[in-house]
Scaffold this motif. Structure first.
Motif, PDB file in Angstrom:
ATOM      1  N   ILE A 190       0.820  -0.972  -0.109  1.00  0.00           N
ATOM      2  CA  ILE A 190      -0.001   0.055   0.085  1.00  0.00           C
ATOM      3  C   ILE A 190       0.547   1.118   0.137  1.00  0.00           C
ATOM      4  CG2 ILE A 190      -1.598   1.443   1.196  1.00  0.00           C
ATOM      5  CD1 ILE A 190      -2.672  -1.633   2.214  1.00  0.00           C
ATOM      6  N   ALA A 191       2.223   0.923   0.843  1.00  0.00           N
ATOM      7  CA  ALA A 191       2.636   1.943   0.613  1.00  0.00           C
ATOM      8  C   ALA A 191       3.607   2.231  -0.500  1.00  0.00           C
ATOM      9  CB  ALA A 191       3.914   1.610   2.016  1.00  0.00           C
ATOM     10  N   GLU A 192       3.733   1.616  -1.167  1.00  0.00           N
ATOM     11  CA  GLU A 192       4.234   2.014  -2.831  1.00  0.00           C
ATOM     12  C   GLU A 192       3.358   2.397  -3.782  1.00  0.00           C
ATOM     13  OE1 GLU A 192       5.893  -1.985  -4.203  1.00  0.00           O
ATOM     14  OE2 GLU A 192       7.584  -2.005  -2.566  1.00  0.00           O
ATOM     15  N   LEU A 193       2.121   2.035  -3.456  1.00  0.00           N
ATOM     16  CA  LEU A 193       0.951   2.970  -4.344  1.00  0.00           C
ATOM     17  C   LEU A 193       1.068   4.613  -4.251  1.00  0.00           C
ATOM     18  CD1 LEU A 193      -1.814   2.517  -5.789  1.00  0.00           C
ATOM     19  CD2 LEU A 193      -2.814   2.458  -3.561  1.00  0.00           C
ATOM     20  N   PHE A 194       1.759   5.196  -3.316  1.00  0.00           N
ATOM     21  CA  PHE A 194       2.009   6.222  -2.728  1.00  0.00           C
ATOM     22  C   PHE A 194       3.172   7.009  -3.470  1.00  0.00           C
ATOM     23  CE2 PHE A 194      -1.388   5.236  -0.314  1.00  0.00           C
ATOM     24  CZ  PHE A 194      -2.770   5.382  -0.716  1.00  0.00           C
ATOM     25  N   PRO A 195       3.769   7.703  -4.609  1.00  0.00           N
ATOM     26  CA  PRO A 195       4.883   8.087  -4.332  1.00  0.00           C
ATOM     27  C   PRO A 195       5.915   8.963  -2.971  1.00  0.00           C
ATOM     28  CG  PRO A 195       3.604   9.064  -5.744  1.00  0.00           C
ATOM     29  CD  PRO A 195       2.915   8.639  -4.895  1.00  0.00           C
ATOM     30  N   ASN A 196       6.805   8.733  -2.806  1.00  0.00           N
ATOM     31  CA  ASN A 196       7.757   9.847  -1.565  1.00  0.00           C
ATOM     32  C   ASN A 196       7.216   9.053  -0.465  1.00  0.00           C
ATOM     33  OD1 ASN A 196       8.838  10.813  -3.925  1.00  0.00           O
ATOM     34  ND2 ASN A 196       7.719  12.520  -3.961  1.00  0.00           N
ATOM     35  N   THR A 197       6.700   7.652  -0.433  1.00  0.00           N
ATOM     36  CA  THR A 197       6.769   7.246   1.314  1.00  0.00           C
ATOM     37  C   THR A 197       7.520   7.123   1.658  1.00  0.00           C
ATOM     38  OG1 THR A 197       5.769   5.153  -0.272  1.00  0.00           O
ATOM     39  CG2 THR A 197       4.398   6.916   0.240  1.00  0.00           C
ATOM     40  N   THR A 198       7.665   6.657   3.477  1.00  0.00           N
ATOM     41  CA  THR A 198       8.488   6.260   4.462  1.00  0.00           C
ATOM     42  C   THR A 198       8.261   5.597   4.686  1.00  0.00           C
ATOM     43  OG1 THR A 198       9.619   7.666   4.067  1.00  0.00           O
ATOM     44  CG2 THR A 198      10.137   6.581   5.749  1.00  0.00           C
ATOM     45  N   TYR A 199       7.738   3.744   4.563  1.00  0.00           N
ATOM     46  CA  TYR A 199       7.312   3.344   5.853  1.00  0.00           C
ATOM     47  C   TYR A 199       7.995   2.406   7.583  1.00  0.00           C
ATOM     48  CZ  TYR A 199       5.189  -1.607   7.855  1.00  0.00           C
ATOM     49  OH  TYR A 199       4.611  -2.698   8.226  1.00  0.00           O
ATOM     50  N   ILE A 200       7.585   3.170   8.113  1.00  0.00           N
ATOM     51  CA  ILE A 200       7.850   2.621   9.732  1.00  0.00           C
ATOM     52  C   ILE A 200       7.138   1.846  10.332  1.00  0.00           C
ATOM     53  CG2 ILE A 200       8.800   3.441  11.201  1.00  0.00           C
ATOM     54  CD1 ILE A 200       9.497   6.012  10.122  1.00  0.00           C
ATOM     55  N   ARG A 201       7.861   0.305  10.693  1.00  0.00           N
ATOM     56  CA  ARG A 201       6.905  -0.732  11.205  1.00  0.00           C
ATOM     57  C   ARG A 201       6.739  -0.375  12.791  1.00  0.00           C
ATOM     58  NH1 ARG A 201       8.805  -6.538  10.441  1.00  0.00           N
ATOM     59  NH2 ARG A 201       8.919  -6.389   7.954  1.00  0.00           N
ATOM     60  N   ARG A 202       5.209  -0.493  13.346  1.00  0.00           N
ATOM     61  CA  ARG A 202       5.090   0.112  14.579  1.00  0.00           C
ATOM     62  C   ARG A 202       5.517  -1.371  15.301  1.00  0.00           C
ATOM     63  NH1 ARG A 202      -0.998   2.691  15.618  1.00  0.00           N
ATOM     64  NH2 ARG A 202      -0.056   4.082  16.967  1.00  0.00           N
ATOM     65  N   SER A 203       5.804  -2.332  15.545  1.00  0.00           N
ATOM     66  CA  SER A 203       5.468  -3.536  15.697  1.00  0.00           C
ATOM     67  C   SER A 203       6.994  -3.102  17.016  1.00  0.00           C
ATOM     68  CB  SER A 203       6.352  -4.697  15.221  1.00  0.00           C
ATOM     69  OG  SER A 203       4.894  -4.882  14.712  1.00  0.00           O
ATOM     70  N   ALA A 204       6.858  -3.142  18.442  1.00  0.00           N
ATOM     71  CA  ALA A 204       7.503  -3.014  19.145  1.00  0.00           C
ATOM     72  C   ALA A 204       7.537  -4.187  20.217  1.00  0.00           C
ATOM     73  CB  ALA A 204       7.624  -1.369  20.280  1.00  0.00           C
ATOM     74  N   HIS A 205       8.878  -4.013  21.094  1.00  0.00           N
ATOM     75  CA  HIS A 205       8.512  -4.748  22.179  1.00  0.00           C
ATOM     76  C   HIS A 205       7.857  -5.286  23.331  1.00  0.00           C
ATOM     77  CE1 HIS A 205      11.019  -7.207  25.970  1.00  0.00           C
ATOM     78  NE2 HIS A 205      10.897  -8.171  25.299  1.00  0.00           N
ATOM     79  N   PHE A 206       7.334  -5.575  24.341  1.00  0.00           N
ATOM     80  CA  PHE A 206       6.310  -6.038  24.879  1.00  0.00           C
ATOM     81  C   PHE A 206       7.152  -4.672  26.010  1.00  0.00           C
ATOM     82  CE2 PHE A 206       4.503  -7.327  29.478  1.00  0.00           C
ATOM     83  CZ  PHE A 206       2.632  -7.253  28.069  1.00  0.00           C
ATOM     84  N   HIS A 207       7.608  -4.373  26.927  1.00  0.00           N
ATOM     85  CA  HIS A 207       8.289  -3.110  27.676  1.00  0.00           C
ATOM     86  C   HIS A 207       8.245  -1.968  27.130  1.00  0.00           C
ATOM     87  CE1 HIS A 207       7.835  -6.646  31.304  1.00  0.00           C
ATOM     88  NE2 HIS A 207       8.774  -7.534  30.319  1.00  0.00           N
ATOM     89  N   SER A 208       8.748  -1.672  26.006  1.00  0.00           N
ATOM     90  CA  SER A 208       8.720  -1.074  24.958  1.00  0.00           C
ATOM     91  C   SER A 208       7.653   0.194  25.006  1.00  0.00           C
ATOM     92  CB  SER A 208       9.226  -1.357  23.733  1.00  0.00           C
ATOM     93  OG  SER A 208       7.600  -1.628  23.053  1.00  0.00           O
ATOM     94  N   HIS A 209       8.000   1.853  24.701  1.00  0.00           N
ATOM     95  CA  HIS A 209       6.668   2.642  24.827  1.00  0.00           C
ATOM     96  C   HIS A 209       5.848   2.614  23.211  1.00  0.00           C
ATOM     97  CE1 HIS A 209       5.220   6.209  26.033  1.00  0.00           C
ATOM     98  NE2 HIS A 209       4.949   6.495  24.108  1.00  0.00           N
ATOM     99  N   LYS A 210       4.510   2.264  23.850  1.00  0.00           N
ATOM    100  CA  LYS A 210       3.827   2.501  22.650  1.00  0.00           C
ATOM    101  C   LYS A 210       3.619   3.879  22.339  1.00  0.00           C
ATOM    102  CE  LYS A 210       3.440  -2.159  23.227  1.00  0.00           C
ATOM    103  NZ  LYS A 210       4.714  -3.048  22.659  1.00  0.00           N
ATOM    104  N   TYR A 211       4.043   4.177  21.018  1.00  0.00           N
ATOM    105  CA  TYR A 211       3.312   5.866  20.782  1.00  0.00           C
ATOM    106  C   TYR A 211       2.700   5.628  20.260  1.00  0.00           C
ATOM    107  CZ  TYR A 211       8.401   6.915  21.873  1.00  0.00           C
ATOM    108  OH  TYR A 211       9.607   6.822  21.465  1.00  0.00           O
ATOM    109  N   SER A 212       1.638   6.497  20.343  1.00  0.00           N
ATOM    110  CA  SER A 212       0.159   6.580  19.927  1.00  0.00           C
ATOM    111  C   SER A 212       0.162   7.674  18.853  1.00  0.00           C
ATOM    112  CB  SER A 212      -0.752   7.253  21.042  1.00  0.00           C
ATOM    113  OG  SER A 212      -0.095   8.918  20.798  1.00  0.00           O
ATOM    114  N   VAL A 213      -1.020   7.669  17.533  1.00  0.00           N
ATOM    115  CA  VAL A 213      -1.207   8.397  16.676  1.00  0.00           C
ATOM    116  C   VAL A 213      -0.619   9.367  16.840  1.00  0.00           C
ATOM    117  CG1 VAL A 213      -3.169   8.798  14.695  1.00  0.00           C
ATOM    118  CG2 VAL A 213      -2.568   6.209  15.114  1.00  0.00           C
ATOM    119  N   ARG A 214      -1.231  10.673  17.470  1.00  0.00           N
ATOM    120  CA  ARG A 214      -0.866  11.731  17.290  1.00  0.00           C
ATOM    121  C   ARG A 214       0.443  11.813  18.235  1.00  0.00           C
ATOM    122  NH1 ARG A 214      -4.718  13.603  22.394  1.00  0.00           N
ATOM    123  NH2 ARG A 214      -3.850  11.492  22.707  1.00  0.00           N
TER     124      ARG A 214
END
Length: 431
Positions: A213-237
């Protein structure tokens, strides 16, 4: 035992009443089918001969034989309301307003002429009593207003193409109320090179689908949101603030359900001076990756062309403009890639193709328009399409003022939301 009476064959249309013999009914049925097919072919042959002599008969027949589809039975709201939730055709509303303005202007000119005839030349010379410079200022204001109206009408009138589309979207018809409410989205100068950040939900498993889906839009950067269980979960904001500080213009979040893409959230980050938002939330249906398509092609890094079809209401123009800002303003025609966003009955079909022009074969006919006539300049030319993918269908569910539901504040935080009662009438659509 009583005497049994013999059943007489009926002269009705039902074969079961005409004879009780199964073989006889079968032969009668075959005979009826042959007679019906013969009469239908004779009628077509006779009509073909008549239309060959008089082509006007064919044109009239095609005009009258229009299918009564749900799209043609579509109903609109009454009135001149052009707010976000109004179901009005923006093009027809614009046309009615221009006709009303032209009628008022004609009536005003007639009234002025009648007043000039009634006023005496000695008593009507009030212009000489005005202070110096006041006449010049009024004339300049009138000239500026007339120039603004001419520029607006010029923007609304696009150059007709050789093969015009009846479903193409004209973003120049955006209502003033919508452009005022979303100033950054409907800016006069579109973004030349948008920069998009694509991510997924927390602990997602659809990284491959999100990358497609990211390749559908030009000039995109894909970042995985998966993280360790004890790491900080960043919100969308928090991710939106991070992306805005690093020059991104939009944030796209892909959510999943049963390990399949189920929701697409588009957050506009705007410029440094303006606030974040709006956020448009879509649901994803029928997702198919490009590799699962028969005869698919491979994408290239060229900027694709964009086709927006079927967006007619103010809400539809908002969705179209939101998707329009995700693509560069100047496509690279050498790549011959085109992304189509076709809205039909509030479902947005997303397709990506590669096209090629070739010479028509001797057995192929020329391209004809909606009126059945051949298009000038396209004789002997054919276009071939190869789908690249991915393929999916979107449906708009929410429009928030800020970043999602939690990031929107104020009484007008929720701009629009889909509800079940909106689909009670099958002929009323929101986009």
């Amino acid at each position: 035992m009583g005497s049994q009476q013999k059943r007489r064959p009926s002269s009705g249309g039902s074969l079961s009443l005409r004879t009780s013999n199964k073989l006889r009914r079968k032969s009668l049925y075959v005979t009826q089918k042959k007679e019906a097919n013969k009469s239908r072919h004779e009628e077509r042959h006779r009509r073909r001969k008549e239309e060959a002599k008089d082509p006007e008969l064919r044109r009239v027949r095609l005009e009258n034989n229009q299918p009564a589809s749900i799209d043609k039975k579509r109903i609109w709201d009454d009135g001149d309301d052009d707010s976000l939730g109004a179901v009005v055709n923006v093009a027809q509303l614009k046309r009615r307003r221009l006709e009303a303005a032209a009628a008022r202007e004609a009536d005003g000119i007639q009234d002025d002429l009648s007043d000039d005839d009634d006023v005496d030349s000695m008593l009507g010379s009030d212009d000489e009593l005005k202070p110096n410079g006041e006449d010049g200022e009024d004339e300049e204001d009138e000239e500026d207003d007339a120039k603004a109206e001419r520029d607006q009408s010029r923007r609304a009138q696009r150059t007709p193409s050789l093969a015009p589309s009846t479903a193409s979207t004209n973003l120049d018809l955006t209502p003033d109320s919508l452009a005022t409410e979303f100033k950054h989205l409907f800016a006069d100068e579109p973004l030349q090179f948008p920069k998009i950040l694509v991510t997924t939900g927390i602990n997602a498993t659809i990284h491959k689908e999100a990358q497609d889906i990211a390749e559908l839009f030009p000039n995109t950067t894909y970042i995985r949101r998966s993280a360790h269980f004890h790491s900080h979960k960043y919100s969308v904001r928090e991710i939106a603030k991070f992306a805005k500080n690093r020059g991104f213009t939009a944030l796209v979040v892909v959510h999943e359900d049963l390990k399949k893409p189920s929701q697409l959230t588009i957050c506009h980050l705007n410029s440094e001076a303006s606030a974040l938002g709006p956020t448009l939330t879509y649901t994803i249906r029928g997702y198919q990756p490009g590799k699962s398509l028969l005869g698919h092609g491979n994408p290239t890094n060229h900027y694709p062309e964009l086709l927006l079809n079927g967006f007619q209401t103010p809400l539809g123009l908002l969705a179209a403009k939101s998707l329009y800002t995700l693509f560069p303003a100047k496509p690279e025609l050498g790549g011959r890639q085109v992304v189509t966003l076709h809205n039909q009955r509030d479902y947005i079909f997303v397709r990506r193709h590669r096209y090629v022009f070739r010479e028509a074969r001797p057995t192929e006919k020329n391209v004809v328009g909606a009126d059945g006539k051949e298009l000038e300049g396209l004789q002997g030319i054919r276009a071939g399409l190869q789908e690249i993918g991915p393929r999916m269908t979107l449906k708009l569910r929410r429009v928030d003022k800020g970043i999602g539901r939690a990031g929107s504040e104020g009484e007008d935080a929720l701009k629009w939301e889909w509800k079940t009662k909106m689909e009670k009438k099958r002929t009323r659509f929101n986009l």
